[in-house]
Scaffold this active site. Structure first.
Site, PDB file in Angstrom:
ATOM      1  N   GLU A  65       1.296  -6.457   5.088  1.00 14.85           N
ATOM      2  CA  GLU A  65       2.736  -6.615   5.276  1.00 14.85           C
ATOM      3  C   GLU A  65       2.954  -6.719   6.780  1.00 14.85           C
ATOM      4  O   GLU A  65       2.599  -5.804   7.519  1.00 14.85           O
ATOM      5  CB  GLU A  65       3.520  -5.433   4.722  1.00 14.85           C
ATOM      6  CG  GLU A  65       5.024  -5.622   4.921  1.00 14.85           C
ATOM      7  CD  GLU A  65       5.817  -4.330   4.827  1.00 14.85           C
ATOM      8  OE1 GLU A  65       7.026  -4.412   4.572  1.00 14.85           O
ATOM      9  OE2 GLU A  65       5.246  -3.245   5.029  1.00 14.85           O
ATOM     10  N   ASP A 105       0.477  -1.427   5.001  1.00 12.78           N
ATOM     11  CA  ASP A 105       1.924  -1.366   5.194  1.00 12.78           C
ATOM     12  C   ASP A 105       2.313  -1.641   6.648  1.00 12.78           C
ATOM     13  O   ASP A 105       1.711  -1.094   7.586  1.00 12.78           O
ATOM     14  CB  ASP A 105       2.414   0.029   4.783  1.00 12.78           C
ATOM     15  CG  ASP A 105       3.886   0.229   5.034  1.00 12.78           C
ATOM     16  OD1 ASP A 105       4.694  -0.358   4.298  1.00 12.78           O
ATOM     17  OD2 ASP A 105       4.228   0.975   5.980  1.00 12.78           O
TER      18      ASP A 105
END
Length: 605
Positions: free
Chosen positions: A303, A270
């Protein structure tokens, strides 16, 4: 709803254990070694429930250790100074939540039925993103796996499952990265989920958060202040100090733990743009590649808001979530251009063509939303499978004030056409839970914080939207759901019976048919696929082509406008996909409104 039966169970056989340099490690003969890095305290005690405190041995450089006769099920904490009592930062389980005692877990107690599973090649991935809490925890997700496999998905991606405060959380307030949250179930139940998925041919990926800790339950500041940097702030507070070897080890071992002990098939990292020491990313990828079993398919996805293509080199990360693709599709489907969507407002069809052909829209180009700051790196040299494309995900729904899905924001036919584009383009497709049957339920930002933190989170959430014109006044912001209210969580549940009713049944059939077509006609040819270019053919229409690995050419036409678009001549090849209502228009040389069509030209003999 499609259904599938579980295969016959093979005989049990394999156990897995990722040894950790910290935490509670079973060492045999009913003994457990406890180790913690607490450089701010010279004396640390091991506090086992029902026993006297045990002074831990100071090993130097901040490490403390004790080996004790105890086994699985033992509950313990660490004591430091006069009044600091903390859970284990490497706890494998927190049965009483983040502030309670940690529990010793025997990693080898679980017997894997499908321990010989080697995964699937990345090109076969069709991913469904899932929030475990909204499906009644690990056991609830396990019950749905056969249906997910029957629809054609080859992987599920669990949003973060590590321990967070309270009984519900959207996933990104975790504070103990090694402990599956007790609200979702036990370590054994999570392993059962993964083992069952493997028996059905499903990969299981996990979303991991290494860029910050949540606001409640992180005790590391109290005994290892050097874990954090005071010179860099992130949106969530002080940055984690990845310059320190102890910090690097904490997170690298966590990645290996999920992959080797829990047998996850891959990880999604993330918001890694918030990790200031980017070399740690490549270092961790290299360790994963060398420290997972030879022959296993292990997939690593990033990401990264900065579109950093350099991490997608061979031997590092397989792919990156392509937010650019989402953003331009969202502009085309909804007409929204506020916030970061402003970067895609001008000539959106041209920008969509670039995303299809080259991956990133922003490859070093100036960003209007960021005041002209250049964003991104060249990505046209990368294979199409280096990108994960989606129309919806947890961020893009949950970060909206009211959590609306595209089904509430765009015409049904346009969403269907966009879905076909995502599922038939060579990039790896991802859908969000419920999207596969067109759920209309929102996915809201939800938490379960204590009384002091709850109002701060509620008001902070509402302030985030103050810059938007429609939330300029207090009364408008007050309508934004309270993240801490139980109703906010319950409203976000996707109900399986939606897929059994119209129009859910029709959307589920469309998605299943498109995935089957992808696996039959496109996936076997993806290795070595390269773009043949893409171009806008209308204000909301594009044509994109790829030469596939066997020499065949796949061409997609997508028109998200309400008017037909003329085609320049009859496409060569075999029509792979044409909606029935669009056939007549194609015969007259036009692409019907809100239509995606696919043509495959076989390789020359």
């Amino acid at each position: 709803m499609l259904a599938a039966s579980l295969p016959a169970d093979p005989p049990p056989g394999r156990r897995f254990h990722q040894p950790l340099s910290a935490g509670a490690e079973p060492v045999g003969s009913g003994r457990t070694r406890f180790r913690i890095w607490a450089p701010d305290h010279g004396r640390v005690q091991l506090l086992i429930e029902g026993r006297d405190p045990i002074d831990m041995l100071a090993l130097g450089e901040g490490w403390h250790e004790a080996t004790v006769e105890c086994g699985a099920g033992t509950r313990y904490r660490y004591g430091m100074g006069e009044d600091l009592v903390v859970p284990d930062p490497v706890s494998r389980f927190q049965p009483e939540d983040v502030h309670g005692p940690s529990e010793v877990i025997d990693p080898e107690a679980f017997l894997w039925r499908h321990g010989d599973w080697r995964g699937r090649p990345w090109r076969e991935a069709v991913i469904l993103e899932v929030h475990a809490g909204l499906w009644e925890g690990f056991a609830g997700v396990t019950r749905r796996l056969a249906e997910i496999a029957a629809r054609g998905f080859t992987a599920i991606e669990l949003m973060p499952v590590n321990d967070f405060p309270g009984a519900r959380n959207w996933g990104y307030d975790g504070v103990l990265p090694y402990a599956p949250d007790h609200a979702y179930g036990s370590p054994e139940e999570l392993k059962t989920l993964i083992d069952t998925a493997h028996g059905l041919g499903l990969m299981v990926f996990l979303d991991v958060v290494y860029n910050h800790f949540g606001p409640d339950g992180n005790y590391i500041h109290g005994y290892a202040g050097g874990f954090f940097r005071t010179d860099i702030e992130t949106p969530w507070g002080e940055a984690i100090d990845f310059r320190r070897p102890e910090v690097r080890r904490h997170f690298t071992e966590n990645a290996l733990y999920w992959l080797n002990e829990y047998r996850f098939d891959g990880l999604r990292f993330d918001a890694v743009h918030a990790i200031p020491d980017a070399d740690w990313l490549d270092e961790t990828a290299a360790r994963i590649r060398s420290e997972t079993e030879p022959g296993r398919h292990v997939h690593l996805v990033l990401e990264h808001d900065g579109n950093a293509a350099r991490h997608l080199a061979p031997g590092l990360y397989d792919a990156q979530w392509n937010d650019d693709m989402h953003h331009v599709m969202h502009v085309l489907l909804t007409g929204e251009t506020d916030g970061y969507y402003a970067d895609y407002a001008e000539a959106p069809a041209d920008r969509l063509a670039r995303a299809l052909a080259e991956g990133f829209v922003y490859q070093g180009d100036p960003s209007p939303y960021r005041g002209g700051e250049r964003r991104g790196e060249p990505s046209g040299h990368l294979p199409p499978t280096a990108f994960v494309n989606f129309l919806q995900n947890h961020d893009q729904i949950g970060n909206r004030a009211f959590g609306e899905r595209l089904t509430s924001l765009a015409p049904v036919a346009a969403v269907a056409a966009a879905t076909a584009l995502i599922l038939l383009a060579p990039a790896i497709p991802l859908m969000f839970m419920g999207e596969d049957w067109g759920s209309t339920r929102p996915f809201l930002f939800f938490t379960d914080h204590h009384d002091e933190l709850a109002p701060l989170v509620r008001e902070g959430r509402r302030r985030e939207f103050a810059r938007f014109e429609r939330f300029a006044d207090d009364q408008a912001r007050a309508r934004i759901p309270d993240p801490n209210a139980a109703l906010t969580f319950e409203t976000s549940r996707t109900e399986a019976d939606e897929a059994a009713r119209e129009p859910g049944r029709a959307r589920a059939a469309l998605v299943a048919g498109l995935i089957a077509l992808r696996q039959r006609e496109i996936v076997p040819r993806l290795e070595g696929a390269v773009s043949e270019g893409a171009a806008a053919i209308g204000p909301k229409a594009v044509r994109a082509a790829w030469r596939l690995g066997d020499g065949a050419v796949l061409t997609l036409f997508c028109n998200l406008d309400g008017s037909p678009v003329p085609l320049d001549g009859k496409p060569e090849g075999r029509w792979l996909f044409v909606p029935p209502e669009a056939i007549e228009a194609l015969e007259t040389g036009a692409l019907a409104p809100m239509t995606t069509a696919a043509v495959l030209r076989e390789p020359e003999p």
